[in-house]
Every structure is written in C-alpha cells, then in structure tokens.
Design a protein around this motif. Structure first.
Motif, PDB file in Angstrom:
ATOM      1  N   GLY A 198       0.818  -1.208   0.000  1.00  0.00           N
ATOM      2  CA  GLY A 198       0.000   0.000   0.000  1.00  0.00           C
ATOM      3  C   GLY A 198       0.853   1.259   0.000  1.00  0.00           C
ATOM      4  N   SER A 199       1.849   1.287   0.857  1.00  0.00           N
ATOM      5  CA  SER A 199       2.741   2.456   0.923  1.00  0.00           C
ATOM      6  C   SER A 199       3.537   2.620  -0.366  1.00  0.00           C
ATOM      7  N   LEU A 200       3.984   1.516  -0.932  1.00  0.00           N
ATOM      8  CA  LEU A 200       4.747   1.579  -2.180  1.00  0.00           C
ATOM      9  C   LEU A 200       3.888   2.113  -3.324  1.00  0.00           C
ATOM     10  N   PHE A 201       2.681   1.583  -3.458  1.00  0.00           N
ATOM     11  CA  PHE A 201       1.794   2.015  -4.543  1.00  0.00           C
ATOM     12  C   PHE A 201       1.394   3.479  -4.384  1.00  0.00           C
ATOM     13  N   ILE A 202       0.980   3.863  -3.183  1.00  0.00           N
ATOM     14  CA  ILE A 202       0.583   5.249  -2.952  1.00  0.00           C
ATOM     15  C   ILE A 202       1.789   6.178  -3.088  1.00  0.00           C
TER      16      ILE A 202
END
Length: 118
Positions: A92-96
C-alpha cells in the motif's frame, strides 16, 4: 525514442500502467473511473496541454493523499501485526508513494513552463 523524451513521459506512462493495474484488480470490465482516467492520460500523452496536465496531477495528488488516510484507517483495524498487516503496509505504501511521486513530477513538469512564462 530519445532518453530525454522517454524520461519526460515517464510519469504519464507509469500512471497508465498503474491505472491498468487498478482496473485489473477491480475484476470489473466496465469501470468508469479507470476508463475516464485512461482517456485523460492518453489525451495528455498525445497533446501535452499544460492546463490539463496540472489538473490531472493535482487531482491525482489529492486522491492519493486521501488514500494515505484510508491506508492508515485500514492499518488501525489490526489488533496485532501479522502477514496481512505487513503486506498492506509494504504494498500500500509503495503504490501510494509511487503515485504521489509520479503526480508530483507531472505537476512540476507542467507548472515549470507556466512559471517561466511570467
């Protein structure tokens, strides 16, 4: 294609790939958000209009800032960290984060000529 030209198109190309990835994950063939966003990004890739680039990048940044809050809300529902928690925080952090970086580069790219004209 020259390397400089490819680097300038990198934010838009990444966003096209990210949108297609999102569309595949929804498992819904008729996804109006993905269709409209892909159409806007395709328009931007071909015509490179400054105003539409600024609007697309700004909306993308604000939506992803909202998604940061959604991610934090989902993470707060876990009572103890487990594999799902770890996967959610990493992916999630990587994508966002990548979306925010691409949106910021795109915003800077289209704001720069507007600032230089003044």
């Amino acid at each position: 294609m020259k390397t400089k030209t490819l680097l300038q198109l990198l934010p838009e190309l990444y966003l096209v790939v990210a949108t297609i990835y999102y569309w595949i994950l929804t498992a819904n063939l008729f996804n109006p958000f993905a269709i409209i966003f892909l159409a806007l990004l395709t328009y931007q890739l071909f015509y490179k209009k400054s105003v539409s680039g600024i609007v697309i990048a700004s909306v993308l940044i604000f939506v992803n800032l909202y998604l940061v809050l959604a991610l934090l809300s989902e993470l707060s529902e876990f009572t103890k960290p487990n594999d799902n928690y770890t996967q959610l925080i990493i992916y999630g952090s990587l994508f966002i984060g990548l979306n925010l970086i691409a949106g910021s580069f795109m915003l800077w790219k289209y704001l720069k000529p507007s600032i230089e004209e003044r």
